[in-house]
Design a protein around this motif. Structure first.
Motif, PDB file in Angstrom:
ATOM      1  N   SER A 178      -9.144  16.505 -12.693  1.00 29.73           N
ATOM      2  CA  SER A 178      -9.219  17.127 -12.997  1.00 29.73           C
ATOM      3  C   SER A 178      -9.042  18.777 -11.991  1.00 29.73           C
ATOM      4  CB  SER A 178     -10.530  17.414 -13.633  1.00 29.73           C
ATOM      5  OG  SER A 178     -12.076  17.313 -13.525  1.00 29.73           O
ATOM      6  N   ILE A 192     -10.721  10.519 -14.867  1.00 34.18           N
ATOM      7  CA  ILE A 192      -8.689  11.709 -14.718  1.00 34.18           C
ATOM      8  C   ILE A 192      -8.703  12.413 -13.482  1.00 34.18           C
ATOM      9  CG2 ILE A 192      -7.559  13.067 -15.615  1.00 34.18           C
ATOM     10  CD1 ILE A 192      -7.785  11.191 -18.339  1.00 34.18           C
ATOM     11  N   ASP A 198     -14.157   9.982 -19.386  1.00 32.43           N
ATOM     12  CA  ASP A 198     -14.171   9.922 -20.671  1.00 32.43           C
ATOM     13  C   ASP A 198     -15.284  10.145 -21.528  1.00 32.43           C
ATOM     14  OD1 ASP A 198     -12.496   8.668 -22.599  1.00 32.43           O
ATOM     15  OD2 ASP A 198     -14.448   7.781 -23.199  1.00 32.43           O
ATOM     16  N   LYS A 255      -5.381   9.298 -12.973  1.00 30.81           N
ATOM     17  CA  LYS A 255      -5.931   8.145 -13.457  1.00 30.81           C
ATOM     18  C   LYS A 255      -6.361   7.772 -11.945  1.00 30.81           C
ATOM     19  CE  LYS A 255      -4.800   7.471 -18.071  1.00 30.81           C
ATOM     20  NZ  LYS A 255      -4.218   6.409 -19.532  1.00 30.81           N
ATOM     21  N   ASN A 257      -2.135  20.645 -18.740  1.00 32.43           N
ATOM     22  CA  ASN A 257      -2.739  21.693 -20.200  1.00 32.43           C
ATOM     23  C   ASN A 257      -3.624  22.542 -18.872  1.00 32.43           C
ATOM     24  OD1 ASN A 257      -2.629  20.974 -23.203  1.00 32.43           O
ATOM     25  ND2 ASN A 257      -1.607  20.325 -22.312  1.00 32.43           N
ATOM     26  N   THR A 258      -3.840  21.220 -17.931  1.00 31.81           N
ATOM     27  CA  THR A 258      -5.413  22.146 -17.013  1.00 31.81           C
ATOM     28  C   THR A 258      -4.884  23.277 -16.145  1.00 31.81           C
ATOM     29  OG1 THR A 258      -6.465  19.771 -17.413  1.00 31.81           O
ATOM     30  CG2 THR A 258      -6.518  21.032 -15.091  1.00 31.81           C
ATOM     31  N   THR A 261     -16.443  13.180 -20.065  1.00 32.30           N
ATOM     32  CA  THR A 261     -16.527  14.713 -19.888  1.00 32.30           C
ATOM     33  C   THR A 261     -17.703  14.527 -18.374  1.00 32.30           C
ATOM     34  OG1 THR A 261     -18.437  15.505 -21.302  1.00 32.30           O
ATOM     35  CG2 THR A 261     -15.705  15.056 -22.404  1.00 32.30           C
ATOM     36  N   GLY A 276      -4.256  15.793 -12.567  1.00 36.35           N
ATOM     37  CA  GLY A 276      -4.206  14.988 -13.755  1.00 36.35           C
ATOM     38  C   GLY A 276      -4.216  13.007 -14.053  1.00 36.35           C
ATOM     39  N   PHE A 297      -8.213  20.551 -25.399  1.00 38.27           N
ATOM     40  CA  PHE A 297      -9.626  19.578 -24.543  1.00 38.27           C
ATOM     41  C   PHE A 297     -10.571  19.533 -25.490  1.00 38.27           C
ATOM     42  CE2 PHE A 297      -7.194  21.980 -21.545  1.00 38.27           C
ATOM     43  CZ  PHE A 297      -6.620  21.323 -20.907  1.00 38.27           C
ATOM     44  N   GLU A 342       0.831  15.448 -19.312  1.00 40.14           N
ATOM     45  CA  GLU A 342       0.555  15.979 -20.437  1.00 40.14           C
ATOM     46  C   GLU A 342      -1.381  16.619 -20.144  1.00 40.14           C
ATOM     47  OE1 GLU A 342      -1.174  16.637 -24.974  1.00 40.14           O
ATOM     48  OE2 GLU A 342      -0.414  14.267 -24.138  1.00 40.14           O
ATOM     49  N   ARG A 343      -1.688  15.903 -19.474  1.00 41.42           N
ATOM     50  CA  ARG A 343      -3.441  16.260 -18.651  1.00 41.42           C
ATOM     51  C   ARG A 343      -2.696  17.483 -18.093  1.00 41.42           C
ATOM     52  NH1 ARG A 343      -8.556  15.875 -20.137  1.00 41.42           N
ATOM     53  NH2 ARG A 343     -10.062  16.718 -18.466  1.00 41.42           N
TER      54      ARG A 343
END
Length: 708
Positions: free
Chosen positions: A634, A632, A646, A686, A524-525, A648, A684, A417, A520-521
Motif C-alpha cells: 500500500s 497488497i 484484507d 500482492k 488509485n493509491t 485493512t 499495488g 477504498f 488498479e490499486r
C-alpha cells in the motif's frame, strides 16, 4: 467596504510601494486628528499577519512583499510545509533550520525564497502569529535532575524539557499532558510543566484518553452551556410552526447507519409529472436552538466538529440537542431547513429550487442495511413493512444513479477504498475488524447530500453573500508531473495536461481505464496521494475532486460548525432577500477566522479518529504473531514498504527483512528491485507476509515476507 478592507484592497491592487501612515491618511481621506485610530488598526492588522511593517515604518500586504501567511504542517523529520491562507497559492517547503521555533499547526508568516530549481517553493518563518500547541501529550522519561516528554504527535519533532520541580510526580513510562512554558529556539528544545498524569502507557483506556487530551477538548460541557440547554423548551411553539412552511404531510425518511443517534438529514421525493421530480433534502434547523453570541454557540465554535473515536463520540453539541431536539427522529414534529429541488428525472438537470424554513415529521427511521435489503435483495418482509415508502425509495435509488452519472460525466473523482469497522467487546477490546461496503443506499444519500451542497453554494454565490465554501484545489504541478511519469510507465497518460492545469475529468478517465486491471490499486493509491486536502474558505475557488464550481457543507449542522454558520446566514437572507451592509461587513470580518479554525479542528479530529482506529487495529493483531496473510503493498518508502491486509490492517516490511537479495529503492517507480535476482516489490503488488512484531506503544506492526 470598511476601513480595513479599503486598506487591504488599495495595498493589493493599487499601491506601487509600501505606504507610510501619512500616505494612508491621504489615500483614505482620514483627518489627521484620527491618525491614532489608524495606527491602532494597523498594529492590529500587523499582529494578525494581514499587513507587514518594514524597517522604514512603511506598510504593505504580505504577498507583495515576498511573504505568505498560513498554517504549518510539520513532519517527523523536522521540516514543515506552509499551507497558505490564500487557497490559490502553492504550499511552501520550510527546512528545520528555517522554522525559527515554529511548530506544527502554528499560524505563521513566511518569507519566500527565490526559486532556484524551478520546482518547489521554499522559505523561512519570518513571524509566528499564533501558537497552536499550548498543551502537548506524550511519554515521560525521567533522569536524576530533570525529565523529557517524547511527544505523541510525530509532526512535532522536539522533545519537551521538564524541570524536576515541574513533573507533578510523573514516573518513567507514564503518559502525561504538558503545558508549554517556553517555546523552542535555535538549538533549544521547548520547556514545559506536567499538568496531568494519565497513567502508564499500555494501561486500559490511557491511549484513547491521550488522543482526547491531544485535541485539547473537554469531554464534558461547561456549566453555562448545560444551563442554557436545559432552559430550552422541548416543545415547538404554535407561533414558530405558523411562520414556517408546513411539510408534515410530506412523506420522508432518514437513512443512516445501524448505530447512528444524531440524524441531520431526511429525504423525500415526489413525482411531479412524467418528466419531472421534486427531491427534498431536509436538514435539522440547529440554529433555532444555537443562538449567535450564546455560550452554546461559543462552545460549538471552539469544538467546530463532532469527533468519532473508535469507542466513543465527542459531540459538538450536548446530547439533549444532538441526539434529541435537533435530531430528525421519527417520533414527532421537528424544525428543519428544507431544500426543495425540481429536476428532469432522466437527465438530472436542475430546473428550479427553493430553500425554506420548515416543520417536518419523519415517517420512518431507516438504515442503510434495510434499504439495501429492499432495493437490492428484494426482501419481501421489509418491503411489506415499509409499503408506504417502497415506491419512493425505488424512485430515489433510480434518480441517484442519474445524479451520479451526471457528476461523473463532469469529472467527479470517486475513490472506492474500503472502510473498516472495529467491533469491540464490553471492555473496549477489539474482537473483529470488518470491511464496510457502500451499497445503493449509502451512495444514494451521498448523491443527494452532494447535490444539495452544490445547489446551496451556487445560490448564495450568485447573491454575492459572504459565505463559507468547501474548497479543494487541483494537485500541484510537481505532483501532477510525478503522477504522469509514474502512470506512463504503466501505459497510461493524463490527457489535456497543460503545464500545471488539468481538468478533473482527465483523472477520472484514468480511474475508469484501470478499473478491473491488475494495476488498479496502485494507480488509485498514487492518484489519491497526489490530491490536495479539502478545507473551508470564505473564497469560492470550487471543488476539484467533485468537479464542482460551487460547493459548501450544509447538510450536517449537528456535527459541523461551518454548516451551522451558513444555515444562520441563509436564514437571514431568505427572510428579507438581502443582508444589511453592516451585517455583510461583520460577516466579512468573521468568516475567514471561522473557516480557518474549522479547517484546523477538522484536521485534528481526523487525526484523532485515524489514530484511535490504528490503535485498536494494532491491539487486535497482538495475538496474531506468527500468523501468515496475503496482502497488497500500500505504500513504498526508502526504508521499506507497507502491506495492507484484507481487513485493512497495515504493517511494515522493513528493507532489512528482505533477506534473499540486496534491494534498492526506486522512488519514481514506487518499488524495490533486487540487485541480483531482479525481484520487484512495487506499490499495488500482492505479497504473502508473516506477522513478526507488534508494538502497541508506537502503533506499529512489523511483517516479514514469506518467499515461496
Amino acid at each position: 467596504m470598511n476601513i480595513q478592507d479599503r486598506i487591504l484592497d488599495f495595498m493589493s491592487k493599487q499601491a506601487y510601494k509600501p505606504l507610510t501612515v501619512d500616505d494612508l491618511l491621504k489615500v483614505l481621506e482620514i483627518e489627521s486628528d484620527e491618525k491614532h485610530i489608524l495606527v491602532d488598526l494597523l498594529d492590529k492588522m500587523e499582529e494578525e499577519g494581514l499587513v507587514i511593517k518594514n524597517r522604514r515604518g512603511c506598510y504593505g500586504v504580505p504577498e507583495r512583499m515576498g511573504m505568505s501567511t498560513g498554517r504549518l504542517q510539520g513532519h517527523a523529520k523536522g521540516f514543515a510545509f506552509l499551507i497558505p491562507d490564500n487557497p490559490t497559492q502553492e504550499d511552501v517547503y520550510i527546512s528545520a533550520s528555517d522554522l525559527k521555533g515554529a511548530m506544527n499547526n502554528d499560524k505563521v508568516m513566511v518569507r519566500i525564497f527565490k526559486k532556484t530549481d524551478g520546482r518547489r517553493r521554499s522559505g523561512e518563518v519570518f513571524k509566528i502569529l499564533e501558537r497552536a500547541n499550548k498543551k502537548i501529550v506524550g511519554n515521560y522519561e525521567a533522569s536524576r535532575n530533570f525529565g523529557f516528554v517524547v511527544v505523541d504527535d510525530k509532526r512535532i519533532s522536539h522533545d519537551v524539557f521538564i524541570p524536576k520541580s515541574q513533573n507533578k510526580g510523573a514516573k518513567e513510562g507514564q503518559k502525561v499532558v504538558v503545558e508549554i512554558t517556553k517555546w523552542p529556539e535555535k538549538r533549544r528544545n521547548p520547556e514545559g510543566k506536567v499538568i496531568e498524569v494519565l497513567g502508564y502507557k499500555g494501561e486500559a483506556g490511557v491511549d484513547i484518553e491521550a488522543i482526547i487530551k491531544k485535541l485539547e477538548l473537554p469531554e464534558g460541557f461547561p456549566a453555562d452551556v448545560i444551563n442554557e440547554v436545559e432552559a430550552i423548551p422541548e416543545s415547538i411553539s404554535e407561533s414558530e410552526i405558523a411562520r414556517r412552511r408546513d411539510l408534515r404531510t410530506l412523506k420522508m425518511v432518514t437513512i443512516d447507519g445501524e448505530d447512528a443517534k444524531d440524524f441531520d438529514d431526511a429525504v423525500s421525493i415526489e413525482k411531479l409529472n412524467e418528466e419531472e421530480i421534486r427531491l427534498g433534502v431536509h436538514i435539522a434547523d440547529v440554529t433555532h436552538y444555537v443562538k449567535e453570541g450564546s455560550p452554546l454557540n461559543t462552545e460549538a465554535f471552539n469544538r467546530a466538529t463532532s469527533i468519532y473515536l473508535v469507542d466513543r463520540v465527542i459531540p459538538m453539541l450536548p446530547e439533549k440537542l444532538s441526539n434529541n431536539m435537533c435530531s430528525l427522529r421519527s417520533d414527532g414534529d421537528r424544525l428543519a431547513m428544507s431544500v426543495l429541488m425540481d429536476f428532469n428525472k432522466n437527465t438530472g438537470e436542475l430546473l428550479d429550487h427553493e430553500i425554506i424554513e420548515s416543520v417536518i415529521r419523519v415517517n420512518h427511521r431507516l438504515t442503510y442495511n434495510k434499504v439495501n435489503s429492499m432495493l437490492i435483495d428484494k426482501d419481501q418482509t421489509l418491503i411489506d413493512e415499509y409499503e408506504d415508502m417502497i415506491e419512493d425509495l425505488r424512485l430515489m435509488g433510480k434518480f441517484s444513479k442519474t445524479l451520479r452519472r451526471k457528476r461523473f460525466e463532469a469529472g467527479s473523482i470517486d475513490f472506492d477504498f474500503p472502510e473498516a469497522k472495529i467491533i469491540l467487546d464490553d471492555e473496549g477490546k477489539p474482537v473483529d475488524i470488518v470491511k464496510v461496503d457502500r451499497g445503493i443506499s449509502e451512495k444514494m444519500i451521498e448523491d443527494f447530500m452532494i447535490t444539495t451542497n452544490e445547489v446551496v453554494a451556487e445560490d448564495m454565490y450568485h447573491r454575492e453573500i459572504p459565505f463559507i465554501y468547501r474548497v479543494h484545489e487541483q494537485p500541484s504541478s510537481e505532483k501532477l508531473e510525478d503522477l504522469n511519469s509514474f502512470i506512463h510507465n504503466l501505459g497510461y497518460h493524463i490527457k489535456g495536461l497543460k503545464g500545471d492545469e488539468v481538468h478533473p475529468k482527465a483523472l477520472q478517465n484514468i480511474l475508469e481505464k484501470v478499473k478491473g486491471q491488475a494495476e488498479e490499486r496502485v494507480v488509485n493509491t498514487v492518484l489519491l496521494r497526489s490530491m490536495q486536502q479539502a478545507h473551508y474558505s470564505p473564497y469560492n475557488i470550487g471543488h476539484f475532486g467533485l468537479a464542482s464550481q460551487y460547493y459548501s457543507h450544509f447538510t450536517s449542522p449537528i456535527r459541523r460548525y461551518p454548516d451551522l454558520m451558513i444555515h444562520r446566514i441563509i436564514k437571514e437572507v431568505i427572510k428579507d432577500g438581502f443582508l444589511s451592509e453592516k451585517r455583510i461587513n461583520k460577516l466579512t470580518k468573521k468568516l475567514p477566522n471561522i473557516a480557518d479554525h474549522s479547517s484546523v479542528q477538522e484536521r485534528k479530529a481526523m487525526d484523532a479518529e485515524y489514530e484511535s482506529l490504528d490503535l485498536k487495529k494494532v491491539e487486535y493483531m497482538q495475538d496474531k504473531k506468527g500468523e501468515q496473510y496475503e496482502g497488497i503493498i500500500s505504500s513504498v518508502m526508502s526504508f521499506g514498504f507497507f502491506v495492507e491486509l484484507d481487513n485493512t490492517v497495515e504493517g511494515l516490511v522493513h528493507v532489512s527483512a528482505m533477506r534473499d537479495d540486496y534491494y534498492h529503492y526506486y522512488e519514481d517507480q514506487h518499488a524495490f528491485i533486487g540487485e541480483r535476482t531482479g525481484n520487484t516489490y512495487q506499490l499495488g503488488d500482492k505479497v504473502k507476509i508473516e506477522v513478526a512484531k507488534i508494538n502497541l506503544e508506537d502503533k506499529q506492526i512489523d511483517f516479514d515476507l514469506v518467499v515461496e
